[in-house]
Write a protein that holds these residues in place. Sequence first.
Motif, mmCIF file in Angstrom:
data_model
loop_
_atom_site.group_PDB
_atom_site.id
_atom_site.type_symbol
_atom_site.label_atom_id
_atom_site.label_comp_id
_atom_site.label_asym_id
_atom_site.label_seq_id
_atom_site.Cartn_x
_atom_site.Cartn_y
_atom_site.Cartn_z
ATOM 1 N N GLY A 34 0.778 -1.234 0.000
ATOM 2 C CA GLY A 34 0.000 0.000 0.000
ATOM 3 C C GLY A 34 0.806 1.279 0.000
ATOM 4 O O GLY A 34 0.237 2.371 -0.128
ATOM 5 N N PHE A 35 2.115 1.203 0.131
ATOM 6 C CA PHE A 35 2.931 2.415 0.155
ATOM 7 C C PHE A 35 3.382 2.763 -1.263
ATOM 8 O O PHE A 35 3.736 1.883 -2.046
ATOM 9 C CB PHE A 35 4.150 2.220 1.062
ATOM 10 N N ALA A 36 3.392 4.043 -1.566
ATOM 11 C CA ALA A 36 3.805 4.487 -2.904
ATOM 12 C C ALA A 36 5.323 4.656 -2.937
ATOM 13 O O ALA A 36 5.847 5.749 -2.684
ATOM 14 C CB ALA A 36 3.113 5.794 -3.251
ATOM 15 N N PHE A 37 6.022 3.581 -3.213
ATOM 16 C CA PHE A 37 7.489 3.646 -3.311
ATOM 17 C C PHE A 37 7.884 4.445 -4.545
ATOM 18 O O PHE A 37 7.266 4.311 -5.600
ATOM 19 C CB PHE A 37 8.076 2.233 -3.410
ATOM 20 N N ARG A 38 8.920 5.229 -4.382
ATOM 21 C CA ARG A 38 9.389 6.038 -5.511
ATOM 22 C C ARG A 38 10.244 5.204 -6.458
ATOM 23 O O ARG A 38 10.983 4.318 -6.019
ATOM 24 C CB ARG A 38 10.249 7.196 -4.995
ATOM 25 N N SER A 39 10.172 5.554 -7.725
ATOM 26 C CA SER A 39 11.053 4.929 -8.716
ATOM 27 C C SER A 39 12.096 5.908 -9.225
ATOM 28 O O SER A 39 13.029 5.531 -9.930
ATOM 29 C CB SER A 39 10.240 4.402 -9.902
ATOM 30 N N SER A 40 11.919 7.176 -8.908
ATOM 31 C CA SER A 40 12.922 8.175 -9.280
ATOM 32 C C SER A 40 12.815 9.329 -8.282
ATOM 33 O O SER A 40 11.809 9.464 -7.570
ATOM 34 C CB SER A 40 12.686 8.685 -10.697
ATOM 35 N N TYR A 41 13.856 10.139 -8.255
ATOM 36 C CA TYR A 41 13.839 11.299 -7.371
ATOM 37 C C TYR A 41 14.538 12.448 -8.093
ATOM 38 O O TYR A 41 15.746 12.397 -8.332
ATOM 39 C CB TYR A 41 14.542 10.988 -6.047
ATOM 40 N N ASP A 42 13.766 13.452 -8.445
ATOM 41 C CA ASP A 42 14.332 14.552 -9.234
ATOM 42 C C ASP A 42 14.379 15.861 -8.456
ATOM 43 O O ASP A 42 14.924 16.851 -8.957
ATOM 44 C CB ASP A 42 13.499 14.766 -10.512
ATOM 45 N N SER A 43 13.838 15.880 -7.242
ATOM 46 C CA SER A 43 13.792 17.128 -6.482
ATOM 47 C C SER A 43 15.116 17.361 -5.767
ATOM 48 O O SER A 43 16.023 16.529 -5.814
ATOM 49 C CB SER A 43 12.672 17.075 -5.440
ATOM 50 N N ALA A 44 15.170 18.482 -5.092
ATOM 51 C CA ALA A 44 16.351 18.787 -4.280
ATOM 52 C C ALA A 44 16.332 17.912 -3.028
ATOM 53 O O ALA A 44 15.258 17.509 -2.559
ATOM 54 C CB ALA A 44 16.322 20.261 -3.891
ATOM 55 N N PRO A 45 17.490 17.580 -2.492
ATOM 56 C CA PRO A 45 17.502 16.788 -1.255
ATOM 57 C C PRO A 45 16.832 17.551 -0.112
ATOM 58 O O PRO A 45 17.004 18.764 0.002
ATOM 59 C CB PRO A 45 18.993 16.584 -0.983
ATOM 60 N N ARG A 46 16.064 16.845 0.700
ATOM 61 C CA ARG A 46 15.347 17.562 1.761
ATOM 62 C C ARG A 46 15.005 16.630 2.920
ATOM 63 O O ARG A 46 14.917 15.404 2.751
ATOM 64 C CB ARG A 46 14.070 18.197 1.223
ATOM 65 N N MET A 47 14.781 17.267 4.085
ATOM 66 C CA MET A 47 14.245 16.585 5.251
ATOM 67 C C MET A 47 12.735 16.799 5.201
ATOM 68 O O MET A 47 12.274 17.935 5.148
ATOM 69 C CB MET A 47 14.801 17.167 6.541
ATOM 70 N N SER A 48 12.001 15.733 5.217
ATOM 71 C CA SER A 48 10.551 15.848 5.069
ATOM 72 C C SER A 48 9.878 15.877 6.442
ATOM 73 O O SER A 48 10.277 15.149 7.357
ATOM 74 C CB SER A 48 10.036 14.657 4.263
ATOM 75 N N SER A 49 8.870 16.704 6.544
ATOM 76 C CA SER A 49 8.126 16.742 7.809
ATOM 77 C C SER A 49 6.873 15.878 7.739
ATOM 78 O O SER A 49 6.259 15.566 8.764
ATOM 79 C CB SER A 49 7.748 18.193 8.150
ATOM 80 N N SER A 50 6.484 15.485 6.538
ATOM 81 C CA SER A 50 5.281 14.646 6.421
ATOM 82 C C SER A 50 5.640 13.180 6.637
ATOM 83 O O SER A 50 6.720 12.721 6.237
ATOM 84 C CB SER A 50 4.644 14.836 5.047
#
Lengths: 359, 370
Positions: free
Chosen positions: A109-125
């Motif tokens: 049920g989790f939406a695993f990522r297949s790519s990452y194009d954004s800037a590196p970040r610490m997520s609060s969500s």
Amino acid sequence: MAYEVVNTSAAAGVVPGQSGYCDVLRTQGIPEPICSELARMSHYDSELCGEGESVSVCTIRFGGETWGVVSRTVPCGVDHTGRMNRLAHHVVVPPSELESTDPLDVLCGFAFRSSYDSAPRMSSSLPTWSGAGHASGAWLAAKLAGWERHVADVLAAGRKSMVLLPMGVALRAMVAEVLTALPRADRWRVGVVTGLDANTAWNQGARLRFLVGAANRAGAAWQAWPGEEAIDLRTPQAPPPRVDRPREKPHVEKQRAPAGWDGDTADRLVSLTPKPSGSGQRKPGFPGAIDVEIDSLPPADGGSPIDIGLIEASPRILAASISNRRTEAVRWGIVATWALMGLLAGALVGTVLWQVTRR
Amino acid sequence: MPQTLVPSTSCPNCWNAFRPTDVRFIAEHPSLMGDPLAGPAEGLRFRSSRFDLQGNAIDPEGKTCTRLACPACHVEMPRALLEADSRFLSIVGAPGSGKTCLLGAASWSLRTYAGDYGCSWVDVDPRMNMLLHSYESGLFLAAPGGYKKPPKTEVAGSSLYNQLVVGGKVQITPKPMYFRVGLRMEGTTVLTLYDNAGEHFMPGPDNLDPLHTRHLGRADALIFVFDPTQARAAGGSSRQELVLIEAMARIRRYAGTDQRATIGTPLFVALTKADVWGREVGIDLGSRPTADSGQVGIDMDRLRQVSLKAAKHFQSAAPELIQSINAFSEQVTWVPCSALGGDGTKVNPAWAEVPFLAALETMIRSPRRV
């Protein structure tokens, strides 16, 4: 609360100064040592995954407690240096939520990522997943229906297993089906990995590993280790008839003693208590192996005592190590000499006393 | 046992120092499969009291055993380390700087042209260098127009690293590569090479007390791979001088070097992709720097001249690197080289082997580090 971590090769990571394989996304508050552990678990070997995705459901130890980790690693084109890249996405479940969280829900049920194009970040969500709909029929689609039950039975019997699958199968769905066949309480405990050799899988605490490849693939990683049941399904075949096996105690957390210990030292300091005859589980390919229980192990490297439940030891191994223990023999010789001298002294004193009382 | 054993040796994985008489043999009989430390798929490590006439151990089941293992970590090691003088060489560099490419090109060049230098270069045990063979094959033995660069070096995985369980935690050490180098004058030496992922040299919490770079403290020489085309490149690529600073800090820590002193380890800065930038600087890598002197037949005078020229260029092109290096080491040699060269269809390395030979020549001339 659960955490997520994305590890891939990038020009910069969330930790300043990092580049290459590094974390590009982390949930705020995740303990740093866990990230280090996840980085090690992000390894991807395309040859053992049939160039497809790799998934794992396992636990790690941190702070004296067990944390759950569900991971998916996929190849993801090329990185900033133009070389082949992979992306590992981990969901970490803290000890407080381990019981209430079904790894099956996370895996499906989790939406695993297949790519990452954004800037590196610490997520609060926080990572979330849906808990609906698990049955997939992936084993049926792969013309291997019934084998998922057999694999689950092997796991439930406390044994380790290596399952070889043909190319092009829906690996994540197949892993999910095997987990579905297990009692919920066991799903975190069994440890399932894909695309790993036995050494890495066992060190990760996994009891079931899947490899995906063509039928002619061979090599060290494709061979079962002693104590591991090989199930080669690269050519479709009918599953074996089900046999009701008695449920046994979950087996082996760690296979090895800590580094810096040789067999001799470990034997001297570790109390080995062979199980009563018949209770030890024999391992195919490991002749004469019996289960022995380790009562205690001294701390290694000044760390905390190691939690090793059961290890395998062959009588031949013990015999070989005994034959080398010259120092041990010398020690027992000294003890025996002292005992003999004590006896002689006692006899002498007794004789003198007897003579004195007689007079 | 041969009579030419060294008085003591160190395990190239866990760095335990031991006498050759304490070495463990690896049982060959199938019934002795399984070792408490090395794992269930490995033969039992044992200390033999029975030997055959050739000096090979006999295992408890009567099989002759020729493979050896460290008495502490039980990882297999080549017999040559007990018999010949050995040198350790560490390769350091930022992620993507081309360490593995350089290693593959250098190894192939040495296999092909070591005779031009008057020395020889062979695997001690081909089984232990198999990964390097695959790099070489991909680069030099591929079909025309389709050479294959080595993949990005992973930070874990048992094909690249030995896994040791220390304190209940899995630690990794890079699998060393072993070469027997026949010297021009003084017999043979064994060269042990280490190739980590660049991420292992990055400063950061993942690498606080890593076993995987302990070899830095024991290395007799260091090759720092620097890609000038990535220096100050737009796009935020990693700062290569930081990797060097971190490596030097670890050498100080592991080797116990005085904070006030410079590092005693000779440093060779391999300036890669010289086919791209070398001509601008006036560096010609057309012919190999061979000589009829020295232990490995390398023309150190010519190398010194080229090194001075390169250092002068990078004084202005990458002053942060020059400044960092000067602060740490007095024995620095700048070696321009090209691992791939060519026109994109065929690999044509230039001077790829030179940093390795220069390091070897210097190591042999220098007194052994204790």
